[in-house]
Design an enzyme around this catalytic site. Structure first.
Site, PDB file in Angstrom:
ATOM      1  N   PHE A  11       0.840  -1.208   0.000  1.00 19.64           N
ATOM      2  CA  PHE A  11       0.000   0.000   0.000  1.00 19.64           C
ATOM      3  C   PHE A  11       0.879   1.264   0.000  1.00 19.64           C
ATOM      4  O   PHE A  11       0.926   2.014  -0.993  1.00 19.64           O
ATOM      5  CB  PHE A  11      -0.927  -0.078   1.231  1.00 19.64           C
ATOM      6  CG  PHE A  11      -1.556   1.210   1.648  1.00 19.64           C
ATOM      7  CD1 PHE A  11      -2.181   2.048   0.726  1.00 19.64           C
ATOM      8  CD2 PHE A  11      -1.551   1.586   2.992  1.00 19.64           C
ATOM      9  CE1 PHE A  11      -2.778   3.241   1.137  1.00 19.64           C
ATOM     10  CE2 PHE A  11      -2.145   2.767   3.410  1.00 19.64           C
ATOM     11  CZ  PHE A  11      -2.754   3.605   2.473  1.00 19.64           C
ATOM     12  N   GLY A  36       1.628  -7.622  -0.270  1.00 22.52           N
ATOM     13  CA  GLY A  36       1.402  -6.670  -1.357  1.00 22.52           C
ATOM     14  C   GLY A  36       0.883  -7.399  -2.583  1.00 22.52           C
ATOM     15  O   GLY A  36       0.633  -8.607  -2.535  1.00 22.52           O
ATOM     16  N   TYR A 145       5.099  -7.487  16.178  1.00 21.35           N
ATOM     17  CA  TYR A 145       5.222  -6.307  15.318  1.00 21.35           C
ATOM     18  C   TYR A 145       5.915  -5.173  16.094  1.00 21.35           C
ATOM     19  O   TYR A 145       6.905  -4.604  15.619  1.00 21.35           O
ATOM     20  CB  TYR A 145       3.827  -5.883  14.871  1.00 21.35           C
ATOM     21  CG  TYR A 145       3.782  -4.691  13.940  1.00 21.35           C
ATOM     22  CD1 TYR A 145       4.277  -4.776  12.636  1.00 21.35           C
ATOM     23  CD2 TYR A 145       3.230  -3.479  14.350  1.00 21.35           C
ATOM     24  CE1 TYR A 145       4.212  -3.683  11.772  1.00 21.35           C
ATOM     25  CE2 TYR A 145       3.161  -2.385  13.493  1.00 21.35           C
ATOM     26  CZ  TYR A 145       3.656  -2.494  12.202  1.00 21.35           C
ATOM     27  OH  TYR A 145       3.589  -1.407  11.352  1.00 21.35           O
TER      28      TYR A 145
HETATM   29  P1  NAD Z   1       1.571  -3.507   3.180  1.00 19.77           P
HETATM   30  O1  NAD Z   1       1.357  -4.836   3.797  1.00 19.77           O
HETATM   31  O2  NAD Z   1       0.603  -3.037   2.168  1.00 19.77           O
HETATM   32  O3  NAD Z   1       3.015  -3.417   2.534  1.00 19.77           O
HETATM   33  C1  NAD Z   1       4.123  -4.126   3.012  1.00 19.77           C
HETATM   34  C2  NAD Z   1       4.870  -4.698   1.810  1.00 19.77           C
HETATM   35  O4  NAD Z   1       6.050  -5.381   2.267  1.00 19.77           O
HETATM   36  C3  NAD Z   1       4.035  -5.726   1.037  1.00 19.77           C
HETATM   37  O5  NAD Z   1       4.068  -5.434  -0.345  1.00 19.77           O
HETATM   38  C4  NAD Z   1       4.724  -7.056   1.333  1.00 19.77           C
HETATM   39  O6  NAD Z   1       4.570  -7.996   0.289  1.00 19.77           O
HETATM   40  C5  NAD Z   1       6.164  -6.601   1.541  1.00 19.77           C
HETATM   41  N1  NAD Z   1       6.955  -7.529   2.358  1.00 19.77           N
HETATM   42  C6  NAD Z   1       6.647  -8.024   3.588  1.00 19.77           C
HETATM   43  N2  NAD Z   1       7.630  -8.828   4.016  1.00 19.77           N
HETATM   44  C7  NAD Z   1       8.579  -8.846   3.044  1.00 19.77           C
HETATM   45  C8  NAD Z   1       9.833  -9.496   2.896  1.00 19.77           C
HETATM   46  N3  NAD Z   1      10.316 -10.297   3.852  1.00 19.77           N
HETATM   47  N4  NAD Z   1      10.549  -9.281   1.782  1.00 19.77           N
HETATM   48  C9  NAD Z   1      10.084  -8.457   0.788  1.00 19.77           C
HETATM   49  N5  NAD Z   1       8.901  -7.816   0.882  1.00 19.77           N
HETATM   50  C10 NAD Z   1       8.160  -8.011   1.986  1.00 19.77           C
HETATM   51  O7  NAD Z   1       1.671  -2.470   4.395  1.00 19.77           O
HETATM   52  P2  NAD Z   1       1.785  -0.879   4.388  1.00 19.77           P
HETATM   53  O8  NAD Z   1       0.630  -0.337   5.105  1.00 19.77           O
HETATM   54  O9  NAD Z   1       2.086  -0.390   3.033  1.00 19.77           O
HETATM   55  O10 NAD Z   1       3.052  -0.664   5.327  1.00 19.77           O
HETATM   56  C11 NAD Z   1       4.334  -0.389   4.801  1.00 19.77           C
HETATM   57  C12 NAD Z   1       5.310  -0.107   5.935  1.00 19.77           C
HETATM   58  O11 NAD Z   1       4.875   1.027   6.682  1.00 19.77           O
HETATM   59  C13 NAD Z   1       5.441  -1.264   6.933  1.00 19.77           C
HETATM   60  O12 NAD Z   1       6.795  -1.354   7.318  1.00 19.77           O
HETATM   61  C14 NAD Z   1       4.600  -0.825   8.100  1.00 19.77           C
HETATM   62  O13 NAD Z   1       5.060  -1.362   9.306  1.00 19.77           O
HETATM   63  C15 NAD Z   1       4.775   0.690   8.056  1.00 19.77           C
HETATM   64  N6  NAD Z   1       3.640   1.380   8.684  1.00 19.77           N
HETATM   65  C16 NAD Z   1       2.439   1.461   8.035  1.00 19.77           C
HETATM   66  C17 NAD Z   1       1.385   2.105   8.655  1.00 19.77           C
HETATM   67  C18 NAD Z   1       0.046   2.269   7.976  1.00 19.77           C
HETATM   68  O14 NAD Z   1      -0.867   2.848   8.589  1.00 19.77           O
HETATM   69  N7  NAD Z   1      -0.135   1.867   6.744  1.00 19.77           N
HETATM   70  C19 NAD Z   1       1.520   2.619   9.961  1.00 19.77           C
HETATM   71  C20 NAD Z   1       2.750   2.462  10.595  1.00 19.77           C
HETATM   72  C21 NAD Z   1       3.811   1.859   9.940  1.00 19.77           C
END
Ligand code: NAD
Ligand code: UDP
Length: 338
Positions: A11, A36, A145
């Site tokens: 995302f 993703g 987490y």
């Molecule tokens: P998301 O799940 O949509 O995206 C995470 C991506 O990381 C996915 O595409 C997934 O396939 C990839 N991924 C996971 N493990 C992996 C690995 N071992 N190797 C390669 N790719 C891997 O989540 P998001 O909401 O886009 O979050 C992105 C980042 O932002 C994360 O680190 C999350 O902790 C952080 N974050 C997001 C939010 C939020 O509100 N969206 C809030 C706080 C922190």
């Protein structure tokens, strides 16, 4: 710049890749598509400066040619996602973060860590400044987490202090917008999906817990500003507009015109009661302020979901089958962390 974005197929990552490409940067998107999906980045192949690398960042990853920055976003992020993948979540926060730090070190690149407001746990001070050390249950289900991200911050600063890696840490507060998975279990995507499907909105406990919701475009502007700066942080990035979950449910019902009922469910273990960022650091160090109100951001997000009716029905059914307080033991991953 040439920037590697881990988690670029997710995302936030896909929006970051797009923002960088649109301003003329080259992007190497690294993802294993565990949470993703390829559709998130399908439109980015029209940029000649876009490359995709299918890889798990817990394994060694090399990117040929020069890199100026590494933005490390890879990690499951929604509670149902990380509760189903406890060991993978710990691994990507620890080994994955160190691998991305080493990648940045080899290239002499800036390293940006996408950390989270979850490092504050269930906060005892309100609102949260970056000086607050947090109140995290180290052995509860969410610890996979929260503690992974706390370790990720620690290892990033250790590489900064010991190896001189140019590190920047952002602590992201709840962010929403187009490209959230309809059934990822987060509150905004769940409520919109449920409202559009005419299903009950699943409010946990009495809905008096609060979150501060930031629209994705604002957040991405903040991440890009952090990449361009030399600030180490941590810097909170979030919209201080705090809402209760019950208020959010009302707003979604109003904006969708849905007649869905509200249904009450138990609060998941260790679900934080309140959350609001102090953003003075982001304002002073990055000149950043969120601009999109919750009403406007939700309106845009509802329009995006509405244009995907096929996802709504499937999404609503999947949420029903996989709420975070019902992830059964035995349906979690068993991949060793070490
Ligand atoms: P998301 O799940 O949509 O995206 C995470 C991506 O990381 C996915 O595409 C997934 O396939 C990839 N991924 C996971 N493990 C992996 C690995 N071992 N190797 C390669 N790719 C891997 O989540 P998001 O909401 O886009 O979050 C992105 C980042 O932002 C994360 O680190 C999350 O902790 C952080 N974050 C997001 C939010 C939020 O509100 N969206 C809030 C706080 C922190
Ligand atoms: N929540 C809810 N119903 C849902 C999903 C979430 O009431 O269907 C609540 C959840 O208990 C939490 C808040 O909404 O208090 C935000 O949850 P989310 O999973 O989006 O983010 P996080 O808990 O990681 O901040």
């Amino acid at each position: 710049m040439r920037v590697a974005v881990s988690g670029g197929g997710g995302f936030l990552g896909s929006h970051l890749c797009e923002a960088l490409l649109r301003r003329g940067d080259a992007v190497v998107c690294i993802d294993d598509f565990s949470t993703g999906k390829p559709e998130n980045i399908a439109h980015l192949y029209e940029f000649p400066e876009f490359e995709f690398l299918l890889a798990d960042v817990c394994e060694d990853v090399e990117v040929p040619d020069r890199l100026d920055a590494v933005a490390h976003l890879a990690s499951p992020a929604s509670p149902p996602d990380y509760l189903r993948r406890p060991l993978q979540t710990l691994a990507v926060g620890s080994r994955g973060t160190e691998n991305m730090l080493r990648l940045a070190q080899r290239h002499g690149a800036r390293f940006l860590l996408a950390s989270t407001s979850e490092v504050y746990g269930d906060p005892l001070i309100h609102p949260q400044t970056e000086e607050y050390w947090g109140n995290v249950n180290p052995v509860g289900p969410r610890s996979v987490y929260d503690e992974a991200k706390r370790f990720a911050e620690a290892v990033s600063l250790a590489y900064h202090r010991s190896h001189g890696v140019d590190v920047g840490i952002v602590r992201i507060f709840n962010t929403y917008g187009p490209r959230m998975r309809p059934h990822d279990g987060r509150v905004v995507s769940s409520f919109i999906t449920q409202a559009l499907a005419g299903e009950p909105l699943t409010v946990y406990r009495d809905g008096k817990q609060t979150r501060s919701f930031c629209y994705v475009d604002d957040l991405i502007r903040g991440i890009v500003a952090m990449l361009d700066s030399s600030a180490t942080g941590p810097v909170n990035l979030g919209n201080p507009e705090e809402r209760t979950v019950a208020e959010l449910a009302d707003l979604v019902l109003e904006l969708t015109g849905s007649m869905s009922e509200v249904e009450y469910h138990p609060l998941p273990t260790d679900d934080p009661t309140r959350r609001r960022p102090v953003i003075t650091r982001a304002q002073e160090h990055l000149g950043w302020d969120p601009e999109v109100t919750v009403e406007e951001g939700l309106r845009r997000t509802v329009a995006w979901f509405r244009a995907r009716p096929e996802d709504i029905t499937v999404g609503a059914a999947a949420i029903r089958g996989g709420r975070q307080d019902t992830v059964p033991v035995g349906q979690q991953d068993t991949v060793p962390v070490g």
